[in-house]
Write a protein that holds these residues in place. Structure first.
Motif, PDB file in Angstrom:
ATOM      1  N   PRO A 230      -6.647   8.587  -3.061  1.00 16.81           N
ATOM      2  CA  PRO A 230      -6.320   7.162  -3.225  1.00 16.81           C
ATOM      3  C   PRO A 230      -7.445   6.277  -2.694  1.00 16.81           C
ATOM      4  CG  PRO A 230      -4.940   8.166  -1.537  1.00 16.81           C
ATOM      5  CD  PRO A 230      -5.751   9.268  -2.151  1.00 16.81           C
ATOM      6  N   GLU A 231      -7.757   5.275  -3.466  1.00 14.79           N
ATOM      7  CA  GLU A 231      -8.802   4.332  -3.059  1.00 14.79           C
ATOM      8  C   GLU A 231      -8.174   3.198  -2.251  1.00 14.79           C
ATOM      9  OE1 GLU A 231     -11.039   3.054  -6.432  1.00 14.79           O
ATOM     10  OE2 GLU A 231     -11.292   5.083  -7.181  1.00 14.79           O
ATOM     11  N   GLN A 232      -9.005   2.319  -1.814  1.00 20.05           N
ATOM     12  CA  GLN A 232      -8.550   1.218  -0.957  1.00 20.05           C
ATOM     13  C   GLN A 232      -7.492   0.361  -1.650  1.00 20.05           C
ATOM     14  OE1 GLN A 232      -9.232   0.892   2.138  1.00 20.05           O
ATOM     15  NE2 GLN A 232      -8.408  -1.125   2.564  1.00 20.05           N
ATOM     16  N   ASN A 233      -7.601   0.170  -2.964  1.00 24.76           N
ATOM     17  CA  ASN A 233      -6.682  -0.737  -3.636  1.00 24.76           C
ATOM     18  C   ASN A 233      -5.546  -0.009  -4.353  1.00 24.76           C
ATOM     19  OD1 ASN A 233      -8.195   0.424  -5.598  1.00 24.76           O
ATOM     20  ND2 ASN A 233      -8.821  -1.478  -6.598  1.00 24.76           N
ATOM     21  N   GLU A 234      -5.448   1.305  -4.211  1.00 21.87           N
ATOM     22  CA  GLU A 234      -4.372   2.047  -4.851  1.00 21.87           C
ATOM     23  C   GLU A 234      -3.238   2.293  -3.877  1.00 21.87           C
ATOM     24  OE1 GLU A 234      -5.429   5.471  -7.093  1.00 21.87           O
ATOM     25  OE2 GLU A 234      -7.216   4.540  -7.899  1.00 21.87           O
ATOM     26  N   VAL A 235      -2.102   2.728  -4.443  1.00 23.30           N
ATOM     27  CA  VAL A 235      -0.899   2.955  -3.651  1.00 23.30           C
ATOM     28  C   VAL A 235      -0.917   4.376  -3.097  1.00 23.30           C
ATOM     29  CG1 VAL A 235       1.614   3.077  -3.763  1.00 23.30           C
ATOM     30  CG2 VAL A 235       0.395   1.309  -5.023  1.00 23.30           C
ATOM     31  N   ASP A 236      -0.557   4.496  -1.835  1.00 20.73           N
ATOM     32  CA  ASP A 236      -0.417   5.792  -1.165  1.00 20.73           C
ATOM     33  C   ASP A 236       1.022   5.870  -0.655  1.00 20.73           C
ATOM     34  OD1 ASP A 236      -0.809   8.181   0.220  1.00 20.73           O
ATOM     35  OD2 ASP A 236      -1.662   7.166   1.967  1.00 20.73           O
TER      36      ASP A 236
ATOM     37  N   ARG B 101       1.077   5.952 -13.630  1.00 18.10           N
ATOM     38  CA  ARG B 101      -0.121   6.747 -13.890  1.00 18.10           C
ATOM     39  C   ARG B 101      -0.282   7.808 -12.824  1.00 18.10           C
ATOM     40  NH1 ARG B 101      -4.942   3.366 -13.480  1.00 18.10           N
ATOM     41  NH2 ARG B 101      -3.656   2.009 -12.242  1.00 18.10           N
TER      42      ARG B 101
ATOM     43  N   SER C 112      -2.759  10.313 -10.852  1.00 22.00           N
ATOM     44  CA  SER C 112      -4.179  10.365 -10.531  1.00 22.00           C
ATOM     45  C   SER C 112      -4.418  11.572  -9.648  1.00 22.00           C
ATOM     46  CB  SER C 112      -4.603   9.085  -9.816  1.00 22.00           C
ATOM     47  OG  SER C 112      -5.941   9.174  -9.440  1.00 22.00           O
TER      48      SER C 112
ATOM     49  N   LEU D 116       6.238   4.740  -6.025  1.00 16.60           N
ATOM     50  CA  LEU D 116       5.943   4.360  -7.403  1.00 16.60           C
ATOM     51  C   LEU D 116       7.204   4.546  -8.246  1.00 16.60           C
ATOM     52  CD1 LEU D 116       2.485   6.118  -7.692  1.00 16.60           C
ATOM     53  CD2 LEU D 116       2.919   3.698  -7.364  1.00 16.60           C
TER      54      LEU D 116
ATOM     55  N   ARG E  43       0.811  -1.225   0.000  1.00 16.33           N
ATOM     56  CA  ARG E  43       0.000   0.000   0.000  1.00 16.33           C
ATOM     57  C   ARG E  43       0.842   1.271   0.000  1.00 16.33           C
ATOM     58  NH1 ARG E  43      -3.986   3.028  -0.702  1.00 16.33           N
ATOM     59  NH2 ARG E  43      -5.414   3.696   0.921  1.00 16.33           N
TER      60      ARG E  43
END
Length: 138
Positions: A48-54, A42, A44, A32, A28
């Protein structure tokens, strides 16, 4: 606290949970980076959503990795200790049988002492009862 096998099972369960939590954190919060010349990161603009990288800053991420690794090592050492104190690892079958016989003998001695104490209590209760019955009101 439970017996040694229960403690060992709990420790193994906790280690598995720590592995999952560590993988989740790394997945998580990694930075990147591209791995090859054709890779693209990419961008964005949304939260950040639950399944994206923060991604966390590199120093914070590295410190968290060290802490997670130390926690895993500590738990593994606890498991090793629990395994080492399990009965039978350093004892042969004959040693265990001898230990059981010694404990049985100790139990017989303790039971004999208990029986003697019960007998003595009955005798004292009988004498006390006799003394109480012999007392008359003035």
């Amino acid at each position: 606290m439970g017996d040694r096998l229960t403690q060992l099972q709990d420790a193994v369960d906790q280690l598995a949970q720590q592995f999952v939590a560590s993988i989740h954190y790394i997945n998580r919060h990694h930075s990147l980076e591209t791995l090859g010349p054709g890779d693209q990161v990419r961008e964005s603009n949304k939260e950040p959503e639950q399944n994206e990288v923060d991604p966390h800053p590199a120093d914070v991420f590295k410190a968290a990795q060290v802490e997670l690794a130390q926690d895993l090592i500590t738990k593994e050492q606890q498991i090793e200790y629990l395994i080492s104190i399990l009965p039978g690892l350093d004892n042969s079958e004959q040693d265990q049988e001898r230990n059981i016989k010694e404990l049985e003998e100790e139990l017989k001695v303790a039971e004999a002492q208990r029986q003697e104490a019960v007998k003595e209590r009955k005798e004292i209760m009988g004498r006390l009862d006799t003394v109480i019955r012999s007392i008359r009101r003035p």
